[in-house]
Write a protein that holds these residues in place. Structure first.
Motif, PDB file in Angstrom:
ATOM      1  N   UNK A  21      26.369  34.373  33.671  1.00 19.82           N
ATOM      2  CA  UNK A  21      25.480  33.924  32.599  1.00 19.82           C
ATOM      3  C   UNK A  21      24.537  35.037  32.162  1.00 19.82           C
ATOM      4  N   UNK A  22      23.901  35.679  33.141  1.00 19.60           N
ATOM      5  CA  UNK A  22      23.012  36.803  32.814  1.00 19.60           C
ATOM      6  C   UNK A  22      23.795  37.944  32.192  1.00 19.60           C
ATOM      7  N   UNK A  23      25.016  38.131  32.671  1.00 14.44           N
ATOM      8  CA  UNK A  23      25.881  39.198  32.147  1.00 14.44           C
ATOM      9  C   UNK A  23      26.203  38.952  30.676  1.00 14.44           C
ATOM     10  N   UNK A  24      26.588  37.729  30.319  1.00 14.81           N
ATOM     11  CA  UNK A  24      26.942  37.412  28.933  1.00 14.81           C
ATOM     12  C   UNK A  24      25.726  37.483  28.011  1.00 14.81           C
ATOM     13  N   UNK A  85      25.519  50.591  37.885  1.00 13.34           N
ATOM     14  CA  UNK A  85      25.850  51.489  36.780  1.00 13.34           C
ATOM     15  C   UNK A  85      25.637  50.796  35.438  1.00 13.34           C
ATOM     16  N   UNK A  86      25.964  49.523  35.364  1.00 13.16           N
ATOM     17  CA  UNK A  86      25.741  48.756  34.133  1.00 13.16           C
ATOM     18  C   UNK A  86      24.260  48.740  33.778  1.00 13.16           C
ATOM     19  N   UNK A  87      23.415  48.501  34.770  1.00  9.80           N
ATOM     20  CA  UNK A  87      21.972  48.483  34.553  1.00  9.80           C
ATOM     21  C   UNK A  87      21.441  49.868  34.208  1.00  9.80           C
ATOM     22  N   UNK A 126      32.681  50.891  30.143  1.00 10.43           N
ATOM     23  CA  UNK A 126      33.610  50.733  31.263  1.00 10.43           C
ATOM     24  C   UNK A 126      33.169  49.657  32.234  1.00 10.43           C
ATOM     25  N   UNK A 127      31.853  49.573  32.485  1.00 10.66           N
ATOM     26  CA  UNK A 127      31.348  48.603  33.451  1.00 10.66           C
ATOM     27  C   UNK A 127      31.467  47.169  32.930  1.00 10.66           C
ATOM     28  N   UNK A 128      31.365  46.975  31.610  1.00 11.67           N
ATOM     29  CA  UNK A 128      31.512  45.626  31.051  1.00 11.67           C
ATOM     30  C   UNK A 128      32.883  45.043  31.391  1.00 11.67           C
ATOM     31  N   UNK A 129      33.908  45.846  31.226  1.00 13.84           N
ATOM     32  CA  UNK A 129      35.259  45.368  31.545  1.00 13.84           C
ATOM     33  C   UNK A 129      35.421  45.129  33.044  1.00 13.84           C
ATOM     34  N   UNK A 130      34.861  46.038  33.842  1.00 17.48           N
ATOM     35  CA  UNK A 130      34.957  45.899  35.296  1.00 17.48           C
ATOM     36  C   UNK A 130      34.295  44.615  35.770  1.00 17.48           C
ATOM     37  N   UNK A 131      33.074  44.360  35.288  1.00 21.21           N
ATOM     38  CA  UNK A 131      32.350  43.161  35.710  1.00 21.21           C
ATOM     39  C   UNK A 131      33.016  41.896  35.190  1.00 21.21           C
ATOM     40  N   UNK A 132      33.555  41.940  33.982  1.00 21.37           N
ATOM     41  CA  UNK A 132      34.259  40.768  33.451  1.00 21.37           C
ATOM     42  C   UNK A 132      35.408  40.376  34.358  1.00 21.37           C
ATOM     43  N   UNK A 187      16.687  46.109  23.234  1.00 25.08           N
ATOM     44  CA  UNK A 187      17.246  46.918  24.330  1.00 25.08           C
ATOM     45  C   UNK A 187      16.441  46.711  25.606  1.00 25.08           C
ATOM     46  N   UNK A 188      15.107  46.561  25.462  1.00 21.23           N
ATOM     47  CA  UNK A 188      14.260  46.293  26.623  1.00 21.23           C
ATOM     48  C   UNK A 188      14.564  44.919  27.210  1.00 21.23           C
ATOM     49  N   UNK A 189      14.802  43.927  26.342  1.00 22.67           N
ATOM     50  CA  UNK A 189      15.185  42.588  26.807  1.00 22.67           C
ATOM     51  C   UNK A 189      16.492  42.659  27.586  1.00 22.67           C
ATOM     52  N   UNK A 190      17.429  43.463  27.082  1.00 21.58           N
ATOM     53  CA  UNK A 190      18.712  43.617  27.765  1.00 21.58           C
ATOM     54  C   UNK A 190      18.521  44.226  29.156  1.00 21.58           C
ATOM     55  N   UNK A 191      17.617  45.187  29.269  1.00 21.85           N
ATOM     56  CA  UNK A 191      17.327  45.792  30.577  1.00 21.85           C
ATOM     57  C   UNK A 191      16.780  44.733  31.532  1.00 21.85           C
ATOM     58  N   UNK A 192      15.856  43.911  31.036  1.00 18.24           N
ATOM     59  CA  UNK A 192      15.250  42.865  31.870  1.00 18.24           C
ATOM     60  C   UNK A 192      16.302  41.846  32.312  1.00 18.24           C
ATOM     61  N   UNK A 193      17.128  41.419  31.356  1.00 27.20           N
ATOM     62  CA  UNK A 193      18.167  40.434  31.673  1.00 27.20           C
ATOM     63  C   UNK A 193      19.181  41.025  32.649  1.00 27.20           C
ATOM     64  N   UNK A 194      19.586  42.268  32.419  1.00 24.96           N
ATOM     65  CA  UNK A 194      20.597  42.888  33.285  1.00 24.96           C
ATOM     66  C   UNK A 194      20.079  43.097  34.705  1.00 24.96           C
ATOM     67  N   UNK A 195      18.750  43.145  34.859  1.00 30.35           N
ATOM     68  CA  UNK A 195      18.183  43.300  36.209  1.00 30.35           C
ATOM     69  C   UNK A 195      18.474  42.075  37.070  1.00 30.35           C
ATOM     70  N   UNK A 196      18.824  40.957  36.426  1.00 31.76           N
ATOM     71  CA  UNK A 196      19.163  39.735  37.163  1.00 31.76           C
ATOM     72  C   UNK A 196      20.616  39.742  37.633  1.00 31.76           C
TER      73      UNK A 196
END
Length: 402
Positions: A21-24, A85-87, A126-132, A187-196
């Protein structure tokens, strides 16, 4: 479809104990930020930074360098998880975007910001595909990739539309810095969300090394020709519309949005055509169509009034985006030659790297051709590269029968 619906779809294909969910949400917000960024970037470089065609080629040279260095970066940081790496990619993208928002709009600083943003973007791709694939339920890998890609594309499309609306409303004072600030905030929101997003998923080893085998030599050559001809449109297609025809940011972003929708709708059809006709026929025919596209892009202004020529070029830009979907055929060619899935991944990853190597030189060379010899010769060059691609594709063997 919105991000909430995507998450609902994700329940069907992702493991419930994963951080999908956090990833999407993260990829959606990143796509939205990128849509704002991409939708106005070419006009920003032309109108605010005052970059000419040669400058644009130099900027693209530096933007593509991270794509070449990525395999070495991943090799160095092999001990880091895919989540980390994604983060990291999200943080680097935030830095690059923030530079656009808060630093003076000079050629050097703008180019540096683009390079930094591109570095983070390439890490994340690359990491998006790996995590998916890691978060997907068993036998749902393809569907998981589809949901992730849709999340990114929808976010990007919304970003394009926001640029169209805002830049149409403020024609006298184009809100570049306001939108760079908004893109930075996202982009900052994405960083915060990806930290989860927690976990220790292993990165794809195929993306940390080059893989060469003589049976794939024609694939490598096809990637070189494809990368070279595609770079001409990717870098200079929008810039021709801006510098030569005077297209504003709203118009260019609308063109991007229409291209994205056209590709979304045409992608399944192109896939079916490849399955029905075979990858060889598609490889040969798509670049023949490209010759027509290049001809009108380079010579429409000699044949029609400028306003009509502009519309013709816009239509041809969209057509080029659609026929570029035929590049899927080369992946099927690799699959036909390979012995296993790991070999397919490693070969395609190497092909992408080869693609990046040639594109950085085409960006520089293309800018010089336009500056010294005109857009006509620039797109003649693209057409010739397409014909070389066609001629080489004709030498490959027909698909083996299964």
């Amino acid at each position: 479809m919105n991000s909430i619906n995507i998450i609902k779809q994700g329940k069907e294909v992702f493991q419930q104990n994963s951080k999908y969910k956090w990833f999407l949400i993260s990829v959606f917000v990143t796509g939205l930020s990128y849509g704002l960024y991409k939708g106005m970037m070419d006009n920003f470089l032309a109108e605010v930074v005052k970059m000419g065609e040669m400058d644009r080629g130099i900027t693209e040279f530096f933007r593509e360098i991270p794509g070449i260095l990525l395999v070495f970066v991943l090799a160095v940081f092999y001990m880091l998880s895919a989540e980390t790496l994604y983060k990291l990619g999200a943080v680097i993208m935030l830095i690059g975007m923030g530079m656009h928002a808060f630093l003076p709009a000079t050629k050097i600083l703008a180019t540096l910001a683009i390079c930094i943003y591109s570095f983070g973007e390439h890490i994340q791709i690359g990491m998006k595909n790996t995590l998916s694939l890691k978060y997907a339920k068993e036998k749902c890998g393809g569907a998981a990739l589809g949901v992730q890609t849709a999340s990114t594309q929808i976010g990007t499309l919304v970003g394009f539309i926001m640029v169209v609306v805002a830049f149409s409303a403020f024609r006298q004072n184009q809100p570049y810095m306001l939108f760079f600030g908004l893109a930075t905030a996202l982009a900052a929101v994405s960083v915060i969300v990806s930290s989860r997003i927690t976990g220790k998923s292993k990165t794809d080893e195929n993306k940390r090394r080059f893989y060469f085998h003589k049976k794939y030599k024609k694939y490598y050559m096809l990637e070189m020709f494809y990368g070279a001809r595609k770079q001409v449109f990717l870098t200079f297609g929008p810039y021709v519309l801006i510098l030569f025809y005077g297209a504003n940011a709203a118009t260019v972003s609308l063109l991007f949005a229409i291209s994205a929708i056209a590709c979304f709708l045409a992608s399944p059809l192109v896939g079916k055509i490849i399955d029905k006709l075979g990858y060889k026929i598609v490889m040969v025919s798509d670049t023949l169509i490209l010759v027509i596209v290049c001809f009108f892009y380079g010579f429409a202004h000699h044949m029609f009034p400028k306003n009509v020529a502009f519309i013709i070029c816009c239509v041809n830009y969209i057509l080029d985006a659609v026929i570029s979907l035929a590049s899927m055929a080369s992946n099927l060619y690799v699959q036909d030659l390979s012995e296993n899935e790991d070999e397919v991944k490693a070969t395609i990853s190497t092909g992408v790297s080869i693609n990046h190597v040639i594109t950085i030189f085409i960006a520089l060379f293309g800018g010089w051709i336009w500056h010294m010899l005109g857009i006509e010769l620039l797109f003649i060059t693209s057409a010739v590269l397409g014909l070389c691609n066609t001629a080489y594709a004709m030498t490959i063997k027909n698909p083996r029968k299964v």
